[in-house]
Design an enzyme around this catalytic site. Structure first.
Site: not given
Ligand code: CO
Length: 134
Positions: A130, A79, A7
């Site tokens: 991440e 992020h 994502h």
């Protein structure tokens, strides 16, 4: 090491307004809000077929996205999340290469119920990364 882009996360000052814009203006499929107090955020996911967009709103005191929103009051990209097969092996390989893992270095359970880690943005050209175990 890197797998799929899981994502792209956007920090937003008003989650309800962001959900309305994505659902009504952009015509996207948006999940129900999910409070993640241990991460200091409320999150929804926008499903866009090849990946997801994560909309993050601060939750509680000391949210990790509060400072970002102070600098970017209308919101912005916070992020990128990449999948990895083995998060502990990825962490050890990255640390050996000199990359900084945020927090105590141990994975925490993220929004999908899977272990996640964050890498220092200064080590990756200004982008917070991440990693999520796939
Ligand atoms: Co994320």
């Amino acid at each position: 090491m890197l797998g799929r882009l899981n994502h792209v996360a956007l920090a937003v000052p008003d989650l309800a307004a962001a959900v309305a814009a994505y659902r009504n203006t952009l015509g996207a499929e948006v999940t129900a809000p999910q409070a993640l107090p241990e991460h200091g955020v409320t999150v929804v996911f926008v499903n866009v077929g090849n990946t997801k967009v994560e909309l993050l709103e601060p939750l509680g005191e000391g949210s990790p996205i509060a400072a970002f929103l102070e600098k970017n009051p209308s919101g912005g990209m916070h992020h990128l999340c990449y999948e990895v097969d083995d998060i502990l092996a990825a962490r050890d390989q990255l640390k050996a290469a000199g990359a900084r893992v945020l927090g105590d270095g141990n994975p925490r359970i993220g929004a999908h119920g899977k272990p996640v880690l964050f890498l220092h943005p200064k080590d990756f050209f200004g982008t917070l990364i991440e990693l999520e175990q796939s």
